[in-house]
Design an enzyme around this catalytic site. Structure first.
Site, PDB file in Angstrom:
ATOM      1  N   LYS A 209       3.621   8.972  -2.482  1.00 23.26           N
ATOM      2  CA  LYS A 209       4.994   8.460  -2.526  1.00 23.26           C
ATOM      3  C   LYS A 209       5.956   9.630  -2.649  1.00 23.26           C
ATOM      4  CE  LYS A 209       6.628   9.362  -5.934  1.00 23.26           C
ATOM      5  NZ  LYS A 209       6.955  10.729  -6.480  1.00 23.26           N
ATOM      6  N   TYR A 294       9.843   5.150  -9.205  1.00 20.07           N
ATOM      7  CA  TYR A 294       8.930   4.411 -10.094  1.00 20.07           C
ATOM      8  C   TYR A 294       9.619   3.182 -10.681  1.00 20.07           C
ATOM      9  CZ  TYR A 294       5.480   8.085  -9.831  1.00 20.07           C
ATOM     10  OH  TYR A 294       4.528   8.953  -9.370  1.00 20.07           O
TER      11      TYR A 294
HETATM   12  P1  NAD Z   1       3.517  20.819  -4.927  1.00 17.16           P
HETATM   13  O1  NAD Z   1       4.684  21.625  -4.533  1.00 17.16           O
HETATM   14  O2  NAD Z   1       2.825  21.181  -6.174  1.00 17.16           O
HETATM   15  O3  NAD Z   1       2.428  20.825  -3.752  1.00 17.16           O
HETATM   16  C1  NAD Z   1       2.781  20.719  -2.411  1.00 17.16           C
HETATM   17  C2  NAD Z   1       1.771  21.428  -1.555  1.00 17.16           C
HETATM   18  O4  NAD Z   1       2.253  21.431  -0.209  1.00 17.16           O
HETATM   19  C3  NAD Z   1       1.575  22.900  -1.945  1.00 17.16           C
HETATM   20  O5  NAD Z   1       0.216  23.201  -1.946  1.00 17.16           O
HETATM   21  C4  NAD Z   1       2.304  23.658  -0.829  1.00 17.16           C
HETATM   22  O6  NAD Z   1       1.722  24.918  -0.585  1.00 17.16           O
HETATM   23  C5  NAD Z   1       2.101  22.737   0.344  1.00 17.16           C
HETATM   24  N1  NAD Z   1       3.065  22.934   1.425  1.00 17.16           N
HETATM   25  C6  NAD Z   1       2.752  22.918   2.722  1.00 17.16           C
HETATM   26  N2  NAD Z   1       3.822  23.162   3.476  1.00 17.16           N
HETATM   27  C7  NAD Z   1       4.840  23.362   2.635  1.00 17.16           C
HETATM   28  C8  NAD Z   1       6.207  23.656   2.823  1.00 17.16           C
HETATM   29  N3  NAD Z   1       6.745  23.782   4.032  1.00 17.16           N
HETATM   30  N4  NAD Z   1       6.970  23.804   1.739  1.00 17.16           N
HETATM   31  C9  NAD Z   1       6.460  23.648   0.504  1.00 17.16           C
HETATM   32  N5  NAD Z   1       5.166  23.356   0.265  1.00 17.16           N
HETATM   33  C10 NAD Z   1       4.359  23.214   1.323  1.00 17.16           C
HETATM   34  O7  NAD Z   1       3.989  19.309  -4.951  1.00 17.16           O
HETATM   35  P2  NAD Z   1       3.267  18.096  -5.685  1.00 17.16           P
HETATM   36  O8  NAD Z   1       3.909  17.892  -6.995  1.00 17.16           O
HETATM   37  O9  NAD Z   1       1.816  18.261  -5.635  1.00 17.16           O
HETATM   38  O10 NAD Z   1       3.750  16.872  -4.762  1.00 17.16           O
HETATM   39  C11 NAD Z   1       3.147  16.593  -3.518  1.00 17.16           C
HETATM   40  C12 NAD Z   1       3.422  15.131  -3.136  1.00 17.16           C
HETATM   41  O11 NAD Z   1       2.856  14.301  -4.126  1.00 17.16           O
HETATM   42  C13 NAD Z   1       4.880  14.758  -3.065  1.00 17.16           C
HETATM   43  O12 NAD Z   1       5.070  13.823  -2.042  1.00 17.16           O
HETATM   44  C14 NAD Z   1       5.161  14.104  -4.406  1.00 17.16           C
HETATM   45  O13 NAD Z   1       6.209  13.152  -4.374  1.00 17.16           O
HETATM   46  C15 NAD Z   1       3.843  13.434  -4.670  1.00 17.16           C
HETATM   47  N6  NAD Z   1       3.587  13.281  -6.110  1.00 17.16           N
HETATM   48  C16 NAD Z   1       3.133  12.092  -6.558  1.00 17.16           C
HETATM   49  C17 NAD Z   1       2.833  11.906  -7.893  1.00 17.16           C
HETATM   50  C18 NAD Z   1       2.251  10.627  -8.370  1.00 17.16           C
HETATM   51  O14 NAD Z   1       2.150  10.423  -9.564  1.00 17.16           O
HETATM   52  N7  NAD Z   1       1.818   9.744  -7.486  1.00 17.16           N
HETATM   53  C19 NAD Z   1       3.053  12.954  -8.797  1.00 17.16           C
HETATM   54  C20 NAD Z   1       3.513  14.172  -8.313  1.00 17.16           C
HETATM   55  C21 NAD Z   1       3.763  14.324  -6.959  1.00 17.16           C
END
Ligand code: NAD
Length: 464
Positions: A209, A294
């Site tokens: 999401k 949420y």
């Molecule tokens: P994050 O920044 O920690 O991870 C993102 C990943 O994408 C990284 O490994 C990064 O290297 C990669 N990536 C690839 N191309 C990229 C670009 N152009 N710019 C930036 N990063 C790039 O983020 P996250 O917190 O892991 O979130 C990822 C997804 O998960 C999002 O959609 C977020 O909304 C979702 N999320 C959901 C929950 C949940 O509880 N369901 C919690 C946190 C995040």
């Protein structure tokens, strides 16, 4: 005394008395306790000098031949159907909180194989460890822009070298037969592209999401998965989480009478203006699509209804470098066809607060905290004459990511529509766009009336 206890006691006291075979014994007890208890009972008998009795002849001795036992028939308490839990004896008093049923994991070769795309915070801290708690899912491939990180993760989780892909190699997942599903955990602005390409590579898609940055992108994702005949699920973990599921059940059964209002907050103080969460193209928006979602999604889930009108207010602290492209905070109201009105707030600028309260005519339901990964608390108050009965409900935490992963695996294995399909994500996106529009225009925005309950959801998940 229970039959098993009677039997073990009499066997120990008088080893010669029993002519029960091992099989009779299992039938008598009908419980898995038999395996351990029987072992120790017979071991004790074996040590006794007077070995000429049925029990000691059952125990394997060098002098006597072992009786013929059907090697393939399990004791009555060990079900051959592995999807049924093995029953263990009760240890805790009935007044104490009991353990749930024993886990029913599938063997590795029966599980759905996932490719994880994006090795950031959520993947490393929550999703990969959740595979250890899952029963139907396994990680078999990784996709990342960082070969060193991927190598390390592959070694940690036993993913083959040849199943590690760069973003440019992503489409080669098509040829990896071990991969049945792709879990997209990338910045929001990349969800649409990777979903469409993943479906075109013939894989089912589980997408984090918010589903995407716009309703058009959401629709393109739904269309691509339909065209490729692949399943699409949005990872709304709260809809698979036991506390929130219980709230929905209470509300839908009318346990506290008619619901009047719901008040919800999800906010946190976020930092690092260079992170993608503060870039409009990658995040789609600020606190609303990230954490405010949420409140929106959980209210829709708990009520099973869709709002007909929203009114939104957006504010960002002037000159704060974090909020050059995306908003800091959003407050919004929603009206539902049943008359329920809700008030929500979300922010990237205040201290962590994640809760909601359902206000009904004879009581209330409070979830505080409501949205973290663990430690959720559910409290209810029921009007009883001149007093209120306040209950703190004890529900064990469940790995929310394992629950949603296993639900999606089940949908893949049994060819079912997920409970939170792409349509559920599209509906949230439409409502968020209406909230922004309302804030821009300074007036309420009406939404199309949706008559049906749970209009955008698939069949209920199996788990209790
Ligand atoms: P994050 O920044 O920690 O991870 C993102 C990943 O994408 C990284 O490994 C990064 O290297 C990669 N990536 C690839 N191309 C990229 C670009 N152009 N710019 C930036 N990063 C790039 O983020 P996250 O917190 O892991 O979130 C990822 C997804 O998960 C999002 O959609 C977020 O909304 C979702 N999320 C959901 C929950 C949940 O509880 N369901 C919690 C946190 C995040």
């Amino acid at each position: 005394m229970k039959p098993i206890d009677r039997f073990v006691t009499s066997l120990l006291e008088n080893p010669g008395m029993s002519s029960l075979s091992r099989q009779d014994f299992f039938q008598l007890t009908g419980r898995s306790l038999a395996v351990g208890a029987l072992g120790s009972a017979f071991a004790s008998c074996e040590k006794k000098p007077e070995a000429n009795n049925a029990a000691s002849s059952i125990a394997s001795t060098p002098s006597g031949p072992a009786p013929k036992l059907p090697a393939t028939s399990p004791p009555a308490d060990v079900p051959t159907d592995v999807s049924k839990p093995i029953e263990l004896e009760q240890i805790k008093a009935k007044t104490e909180q009991q353990e749930g049923p024993t886990p029913t994991p599938l063997s590795e070769d029966q599980r759905v194989g996932y490719a994880l795309v994006g090795l950031g915070h959520l993947t490393l801290n929550q999703i990969l460890p959740a595979f250890g708690a899952s029963k139907k899912s396994k990680v078999v491939a990784l996709v990342s822009g960082s070969p060193e990180k991927m190598q390390k993760v592959a070694a940690q989780y036993g993913v083959k070298k040849e199943s590690c892909y760069s973003y440019t190699d992503y489409d080669k997942l098509r040829d990896n037969k071990e991969v049945q599903a792709i879990y997209i955990v990338l910045p929001n602005g990349m969800h649409a592209e990777y979903t469409v390409r993943g479906a075109q590579a013939g894989k089912h898609i589980l997408c984090e999401k918010p589903m995407a940055n716009s309703a058009e992108e959401c629709q393109a994702m739904i269309d691509a998965c339909k065209k490729a005949d692949r399943k699409l699920m949005i990872a709304y973990r709260i809809q698979y989480e036991p506390h929130n599921r219980m709230v929905r059940e209470m509300v839908q059964k009318g346990q506290f009478g008619k619901v009047k209002s719901i008040v919800a907050t999800n906010g946190q103080n976020s930092d690092n203006p260079d992170h993608w969460r503060f870039k409009k193209a990658l995040a789609g928006g600020g606190s609303l699509p990230d954490v405010g979602l949420y409140c929106l999604n959980t209210i829709r889930y708990v009520l099973g209804e869709e709002p007909t009108e929203v009114m939104g207010y957006v504010h960002s602290t002037p000159n704060d470098p974090r909020f050059k492209e995306v908003e800091e905070q959003v407050n919004w109201l929603m009206k539902f066809p049943s008359g329920v009105q809700t008030s929500c707030s979300t922010s990237y600028g205040h201290h962590d607060d994640k809760n909601y309260k359902v206000l009904a005519d004879t009581g209330w339901i409070k979830m505080d905290p409501a949205f973290p990964y663990t430690g959720l608390q559910l409290e209810t108050s029921q009007a009883q004459g001149t007093e209120n009965q306040i209950i703190q409900h004890k529900i064990s935490d469940k790995d929310q990511f394992a629950a949603e992963l296993d639900h999606f695996s089940e949908c893949v294995m049994e060819n079912k529509t997920p409970f939170t399909p792409g349509e559920e994500g599209l509906q949230d996106q439409k409502i968020m766009e209406a909230i922004y529009q309302s804030a821009r225009e300074g007036k309420p925005v009406k939404l199309a009336l949706v008559d049906k309950k749970d209009a955008f959801r698939g069949p209920q998940p199996k788990q209790a």
